[in-house]
Scaffold this motif. Structure first.
Motif, PDB file in Angstrom:
ATOM      1  N   ASP A 159       6.366  27.003  -5.916  1.00  0.00           N
ATOM      2  CA  ASP A 159       7.139  27.803  -4.973  1.00  0.00           C
ATOM      3  C   ASP A 159       6.206  28.812  -4.302  1.00  0.00           C
ATOM      4  OD1 ASP A 159       9.619  26.617  -5.738  1.00  0.00           O
ATOM      5  OD2 ASP A 159       9.555  27.811  -7.566  1.00  0.00           O
ATOM      6  N   ILE A 160       6.008  28.673  -3.001  1.00  0.00           N
ATOM      7  CA  ILE A 160       5.031  29.502  -2.286  1.00  0.00           C
ATOM      8  C   ILE A 160       5.670  30.768  -1.728  1.00  0.00           C
ATOM      9  CG2 ILE A 160       3.248  29.481  -0.499  1.00  0.00           C
ATOM     10  CD1 ILE A 160       3.468  26.373  -0.571  1.00  0.00           C
ATOM     11  N   MET A 161       6.891  30.654  -1.211  1.00  0.00           N
ATOM     12  CA  MET A 161       7.592  31.817  -0.651  1.00  0.00           C
ATOM     13  C   MET A 161       9.069  31.709  -0.983  1.00  0.00           C
ATOM     14  SD  MET A 161       8.274  32.752   3.358  1.00  0.00           S
ATOM     15  CE  MET A 161       9.600  33.850   3.831  1.00  0.00           C
ATOM     16  N   GLU A 162       9.517  32.540  -1.893  1.00  0.00           N
ATOM     17  CA  GLU A 162      10.943  32.671  -2.176  1.00  0.00           C
ATOM     18  C   GLU A 162      11.320  34.130  -1.952  1.00  0.00           C
ATOM     19  OE1 GLU A 162      11.993  31.181  -5.980  1.00  0.00           O
ATOM     20  OE2 GLU A 162      12.007  29.101  -5.268  1.00  0.00           O
ATOM     21  N   VAL A 163      12.297  34.368  -1.082  1.00  0.00           N
ATOM     22  CA  VAL A 163      12.752  35.731  -0.774  1.00  0.00           C
ATOM     23  C   VAL A 163      14.279  35.734  -0.927  1.00  0.00           C
ATOM     24  CG1 VAL A 163      12.663  37.629   0.876  1.00  0.00           C
ATOM     25  CG2 VAL A 163      10.811  35.949   0.832  1.00  0.00           C
ATOM     26  N   PRO A 164      14.783  35.782  -2.165  1.00  0.00           N
ATOM     27  CA  PRO A 164      16.207  35.564  -2.399  1.00  0.00           C
ATOM     28  C   PRO A 164      17.094  36.781  -2.211  1.00  0.00           C
ATOM     29  CG  PRO A 164      15.076  35.807  -4.482  1.00  0.00           C
ATOM     30  CD  PRO A 164      14.012  35.839  -3.416  1.00  0.00           C
ATOM     31  N   HIS A 165      16.539  37.996  -2.307  1.00  0.00           N
ATOM     32  CA  HIS A 165      17.384  39.185  -2.300  1.00  0.00           C
ATOM     33  C   HIS A 165      17.850  39.521  -0.890  1.00  0.00           C
ATOM     34  CE1 HIS A 165      16.330  39.612  -6.456  1.00  0.00           C
ATOM     35  NE2 HIS A 165      15.053  39.674  -6.160  1.00  0.00           N
ATOM     36  N   GLU A 166      19.046  40.086  -0.789  1.00  0.00           N
ATOM     37  CA  GLU A 166      19.662  40.337   0.508  1.00  0.00           C
ATOM     38  C   GLU A 166      18.828  41.258   1.389  1.00  0.00           C
ATOM     39  OE1 GLU A 166      23.578  41.706  -0.402  1.00  0.00           O
ATOM     40  OE2 GLU A 166      24.135  39.855  -1.428  1.00  0.00           O
ATOM     41  N   THR A 167      18.089  42.192   0.771  1.00  0.00           N
ATOM     42  CA  THR A 167      17.257  43.118   1.538  1.00  0.00           C
ATOM     43  C   THR A 167      15.913  42.519   1.918  1.00  0.00           C
ATOM     44  OG1 THR A 167      16.495  44.043  -0.561  1.00  0.00           O
ATOM     45  CG2 THR A 167      18.306  45.178   0.549  1.00  0.00           C
ATOM     46  N   ARG A 168      15.581  41.335   1.386  1.00  0.00           N
ATOM     47  CA  ARG A 168      14.323  40.631   1.689  1.00  0.00           C
ATOM     48  C   ARG A 168      13.109  41.537   1.436  1.00  0.00           C
ATOM     49  NH1 ARG A 168      18.162  37.182   1.301  1.00  0.00           N
ATOM     50  NH2 ARG A 168      19.204  36.544   3.225  1.00  0.00           N
ATOM     51  N   ASP A 169      13.102  42.182   0.295  1.00  0.00           N
ATOM     52  CA  ASP A 169      12.026  43.130  -0.009  1.00  0.00           C
ATOM     53  C   ASP A 169      11.093  42.659  -1.110  1.00  0.00           C
ATOM     54  OD1 ASP A 169      13.837  43.332  -2.073  1.00  0.00           O
ATOM     55  OD2 ASP A 169      14.019  45.523  -1.987  1.00  0.00           O
ATOM     56  N   LEU A 170      11.276  41.442  -1.611  1.00  0.00           N
ATOM     57  CA  LEU A 170      10.396  40.898  -2.636  1.00  0.00           C
ATOM     58  C   LEU A 170      10.112  39.435  -2.328  1.00  0.00           C
ATOM     59  CD1 LEU A 170      12.015  42.270  -5.942  1.00  0.00           C
ATOM     60  CD2 LEU A 170       9.885  43.065  -4.889  1.00  0.00           C
ATOM     61  N   ALA A 171       8.834  39.051  -2.358  1.00  0.00           N
ATOM     62  CA  ALA A 171       8.443  37.652  -2.230  1.00  0.00           C
ATOM     63  C   ALA A 171       8.000  37.155  -3.594  1.00  0.00           C
ATOM     64  CB  ALA A 171       7.320  37.491  -1.212  1.00  0.00           C
ATOM     65  N   HIS A 172       8.561  36.023  -4.016  1.00  0.00           N
ATOM     66  CA  HIS A 172       8.282  35.459  -5.337  1.00  0.00           C
ATOM     67  C   HIS A 172       7.428  34.202  -5.202  1.00  0.00           C
ATOM     68  CE1 HIS A 172      11.606  37.748  -7.441  1.00  0.00           C
ATOM     69  NE2 HIS A 172      11.957  37.886  -6.174  1.00  0.00           N
ATOM     70  N   VAL A 188       5.549  40.070  -5.023  1.00  0.00           N
ATOM     71  CA  VAL A 188       4.891  41.036  -4.145  1.00  0.00           C
ATOM     72  C   VAL A 188       5.952  41.732  -3.298  1.00  0.00           C
ATOM     73  CG1 VAL A 188       3.242  41.363  -2.260  1.00  0.00           C
ATOM     74  CG2 VAL A 188       2.768  39.684  -4.056  1.00  0.00           C
ATOM     75  N   PRO A 189       6.069  43.071  -3.385  1.00  0.00           N
ATOM     76  CA  PRO A 189       7.040  43.786  -2.549  1.00  0.00           C
ATOM     77  C   PRO A 189       6.577  43.859  -1.100  1.00  0.00           C
ATOM     78  CG  PRO A 189       5.754  45.334  -3.840  1.00  0.00           C
ATOM     79  CD  PRO A 189       5.346  43.964  -4.302  1.00  0.00           C
ATOM     80  N   GLY A 190       7.532  43.983  -0.189  1.00  0.00           N
ATOM     81  CA  GLY A 190       7.215  44.110   1.233  1.00  0.00           C
ATOM     82  C   GLY A 190       8.468  43.949   2.064  1.00  0.00           C
ATOM     83  N   ASP A 191       8.324  44.070   3.349  1.00  0.00           N
ATOM     84  CA  ASP A 191       9.424  43.856   4.274  1.00  0.00           C
ATOM     85  C   ASP A 191       9.281  42.452   4.836  1.00  0.00           C
ATOM     86  OD1 ASP A 191      11.333  43.773   6.235  1.00  0.00           O
ATOM     87  OD2 ASP A 191      10.589  45.507   7.366  1.00  0.00           O
TER      88      ASP A 191
END
Length: 270
Positions: A159-172, A188-191
């Protein structure tokens, strides 16, 4: 990596012989519907400039998404049951214009979302892309490498980019391996409503993950490294979609999207 529900495809194909020759798929690949055990998240590797390491890389393909329409010979759009069994994956949710790919999801009709798989599978390489996702309830991105064999979890997943949270503030990032669907990765946190570049390098002896040119995770544990060909998939159907469907409110946008600016694929130079 939350579960990715099966598409309308019947039985999985047999495991192919490892090869760097591209493969072509006539129908949407199956996707798992089992629940993954809670992953062990590794500490991120100390940041460093992104310089392709190992044997070096040569470009072998990709997509700038600058044609008038999506290349459906290369990209296989899903058409079937949606992620987690909610709604459906609709090919019409995938559009291309202005040099960008967009997958749009809505809560209408029980939920509509989309995904697609690259027909070019290979053993080892470097995959890189630039992407962003809208904030909003219920859907999140999952851009990953999936085994050509469809034999998950035995043949792994990256999994290269998973951004599941509604605020899209964490990439897994996750590496999956083994019959028990073991998983390890980094966060990795970010916008991530803004554009970011992601890359993964997969070689016989290591997997390395980069975000915006900075190495964030690496494993050299051979047990975790896939040994069968894989292909890239781009999906927008991850996350608690039932929240969107059952409890919409004025804060929920009518639709959200995942956008990809470009995808580039490299082969290792021996």
């Amino acid at each position: 990596a939350p579960p990715i529900a099966s598409s309308a495809t019947p039985t999985p194909s047999a495991t192919p012989t490892p090869s760097a020759i591209p493969t072509r798929r006539a129908a949407a690949p199956a996707r798992r519907s089992t629940t993954k055990a809670a992953p062990v998240v590794a500490a991120a590797v100390a940041p460093q400039p992104q310089v392709p390491t190992g044997p070096g890389w040569r470009p072998i393909g990709g997509d700038e998404f600058d044609a008038a329409s999506l290349d459906t010979d290369r990209w296989n759009r899903y058409d079937g049951v949606g992620g987690f069994g909610n709604g459906r994956r609709d090919p019409d949710t995938i559009t291309q214009s202005g040099g960008r790919l967009r997958i749009t999801a809505t809560g209408e009709g029980g939920g509509r979302s989309g995904g697609m798989a690259d027909s070019m599978g290979r053993l080892h390489g470097r995959w890189e892309f630039r992407a962003r996702t809208d904030a909003g309830r219920g859907f999140g991105s999952a851009i990953l490498l999936w085994p050509d064999s469809e034999n998950f979890p035995v043949d792994g997943e990256i999994d290269i980019m998973e951004v599941p949270h509604e605020t899209r503030d964490l990439a897994h990032f996750f590496v999956h391996w083994g019959e028990a669907n073991n998983a390890q990765g980094g966060v990795v946190p970010g916008d991530y409503t803004r554009w970011h570049t992601f890359a993964v390098e997969w070689l016989p002896d290591r997997i390395t993950w980069f975000v915006d040119g900075v190495q964030q995770y690496e494993t050299t544990d051979l047990e975790r490294i896939p040994t069968k060909p894989m292909h890239l998939t781009i999906q927008l159907d991850q996350g608690p979609k039932e929240n969107w469907i059952e409890a919409p409110d004025e804060s929920t946008p009518a639709q959200i999207g995942l956008e990809v600016d470009w995808v580039r694929v490299y082969a290792p130079v021996s």
